[in-house]
Structures are given as structure tokens and as C-alpha cells.
Design an enzyme around this catalytic site. Structure first.
Site: not given
Ligand code: G3P
Ligand code: CA
Length: 268
Positions: A18, A60
Site C-alpha cells: 500500500h 494519495h
């Protein structure tokens, strides 16, 4: 068994790093991806944003503030401007015990640079973030994957997965390249209220579901697997939680600690 088989086989439990190995290095930097690669993660996870001049970068947030020394929206800055920023120092300042000198001054990578660096040696689990903010992002993504021969006749099945919370974005991807496997992300609220009809519908365009792990009950796992969907919950960072979910029957997980999940899945 966890490391055997096709990347898309439900028997293969996949480790999805991730934002890279983001528990140890600043998320979405080359250092973070290199470390994930070294830890033998099955996939590098990438979140995409698009610059003012239409370049895809790995980040992100929609804004530069949290993970760089810049500020404001990504879409209001050119790639040239974003390339001046430091994407590593915030990590050293926030996580003192993981801080490293080499993280200082790291740059925001473009999708193109990441694919150039790892080529066919890595697998990529790519999220179209905020697709409504960035018209044309799906087309640009497909074009970039083509350039690196990661889609098309010679591509390896499952080497690239596309994930999104936006069904529309996944449908766009499917129209552009019907062979590219997609994953429908679900927040906790949608996971809790999921019905059989919704699972059947998701299966019509996606190979799997990526739910918030906190909302995932044993019953959900069975239902999802019975619909022949892969199940990759996010973001699982605790070893006991990993073991609990693996026992329930997940087929992979997003984690900031690829090494920990690789360890946990050995028993399954
Ligand atoms: O893509 C799966 C998971 O990463 C979704 O949450 O906010 O970390 O992108 P987020
Ligand atoms: Ca993501």
C-alpha cells in the site's frame, strides 16, 4: 499454497504494498516502491492524481500539503512545479524512528517513471483517484500502460490491476481495454449494506472487491467468495488482524507492511 498460481487465482494470496512499503519509507516515493520490491510484495499499489498539464503522478491526496513541502491542489500545478518539491522530509519529521537521511529531498514520481524503473519485474495495482476531478485520466493511464507494454497481446495476466471507488471509472477502463482486470473498492458503509444483487452486478465488470477491512464480517467473506470475486481488504497493518482475515478466507490484502503480511500468509 499462498505463493502459488496465477496472480488472479483465488488460491494465490497476494500481498499489495500500500503506497509502497509505506510503513518504513515515505509513501509514493521510489524508496517506498524499491523497499516493497525487495520485500517481495506481489503488487506495488499506486494512487494516481493528474497535474495541470495532464501528467499522471503517484500521490494519495488531491493536495500537495501533507506529503510534500508544497501546498494547494495537484490539478493547479504543472509537473515541472511539482518536481521542485520535497516528498520525503515530512516522513522524517512525522516518524522519527523510521527517519533516514536518504529520504530527504525525494521527488514525486510520475507513473511513467515508475513503470520505466520496474518494467515487467513488478506488478502494479493502480487506483484512479478522484476521476471526476481529472477528465481524461483513464485514457492517459491506458496510453501509459501501452507505452510500457504492460497491456496488449504480450501482457501477463494480472500484472496490472485497476482499482477505484468509482464504478464509472472502472467501466471507462473496461471500455478502453476489456482485458484489464478491475477491482471495485468499497468504503465501510457500502460494505455493511451490501446485497447479493450488488455483488452480482459488481461481478459483471470487476474480478474482485477491495473493502475497508474494519467492515468485513465472516458472512461477507463467504458471500463475496461465492460470487467468484477476489477479496482484497485495505489497509491491514496488524499481524493478528491479518491472521483473522486470512482465516476468514481473503485472497490478498493491502498493507503498509508487506514483510508482515508475507510472514502471516505463510501459514495459509
Ligand atoms: O486502494 C485501497 C486503499 O488504498 C483505499 O484507500 O485512501 O488508502 O487509497 P486509500
Ligand atoms: Ca489506494
Amino acid at each position: 499454497a499462498s505463493s502459488k498460481g496465477d496472480l488472479l487465482s483465488p488460491k494465490r494470496i497476494v500481498t499489495i504494498a500500500h503506497r509502497g512499503a509505506s510503513g518504513y519509507a515515505p509513501e509514493h516515493t521510489m524508496s517506498s516502491y524499491q523497499l516493497a520490491y525487495k520485500m517481495k510484495a506481489d503488487y506495488i499499489e499506486l494512487d494516481l492524481q493528474m497535474t495541470k498539464d495532464g501528467q499522471l503522478i503517484a500521490m494519495h491526496d488531491e493536495t500537495l500539503d501533507r506529503t510534500t513541502n508544497g501546498s494547494g491542489a495537484v490539478k493547479d500545478h504543472t509537473l515541472r512545479e511539482i518536481k521542485q518539491l520535497d516528498a520525503g522530509s515530512w516522513f522524517n519529521e512525522t516518524y522519527h524512528n523510521q527517519a533516514k537521511m536518504e529520504y530527504k529531498g525525494l521527488k514525486v514520481p510520475t507513473l511513467d517513471e515508475i513503470l520505466e524503473t520496474f518494467g515487467k519485474h513488478a506488478n502494479y495495482y493502480i487506483e484512479t483517484k478522484s476521476p471526476n476531478t481529472y477528465p481524461g485520466m483513464e485514457e492517459k493511464l491506458i496510453e501509459t500502460l501501452k507505452k510500457h507494454h504492460l497491456i496488449g497481446p504480450h501482457a501477463k495476466r494480472g500484472q496490472v490491476m485497476i482499482q477505484s471507488f468509482s464504478k464509472d471509472s472502472l467501466l471507462k477502463i473496461r471500455d478502453l481495454d476489456p482485458k484489464l482486470p478491475t477491482i471495485q473498492l468499497l468504503n465501510a458503509k457500502s460494505m455493511q449494506s451490501i446485497t447479493d444483487a450488488t455483488l452480482t452486478e459488481i461481478r459483471s465488470y470487476a474480478v474482485g472487491i477491495g473493502p475497508d477491512f474494519k467492515s468485513l464480517k465472516g458472512k461477507n467473506v463467504q458471500d463475496i467468495r461465492q460470487h467468484d470475486l477476489l477479496l482484497h481488504p485495505y489497509t491491514v497493518n496488524d499481524k493478528a488482524e491479518m491472521t483473522r482475515l486470512l482465516t476468514l478466507g481473503i485472497t490478498g490484502a493491502f498493507t503498509n507492511y508487506a514483510d508482515l503480511f508475507n510472514e502471516a500468509k505463510k501459514e495459509f
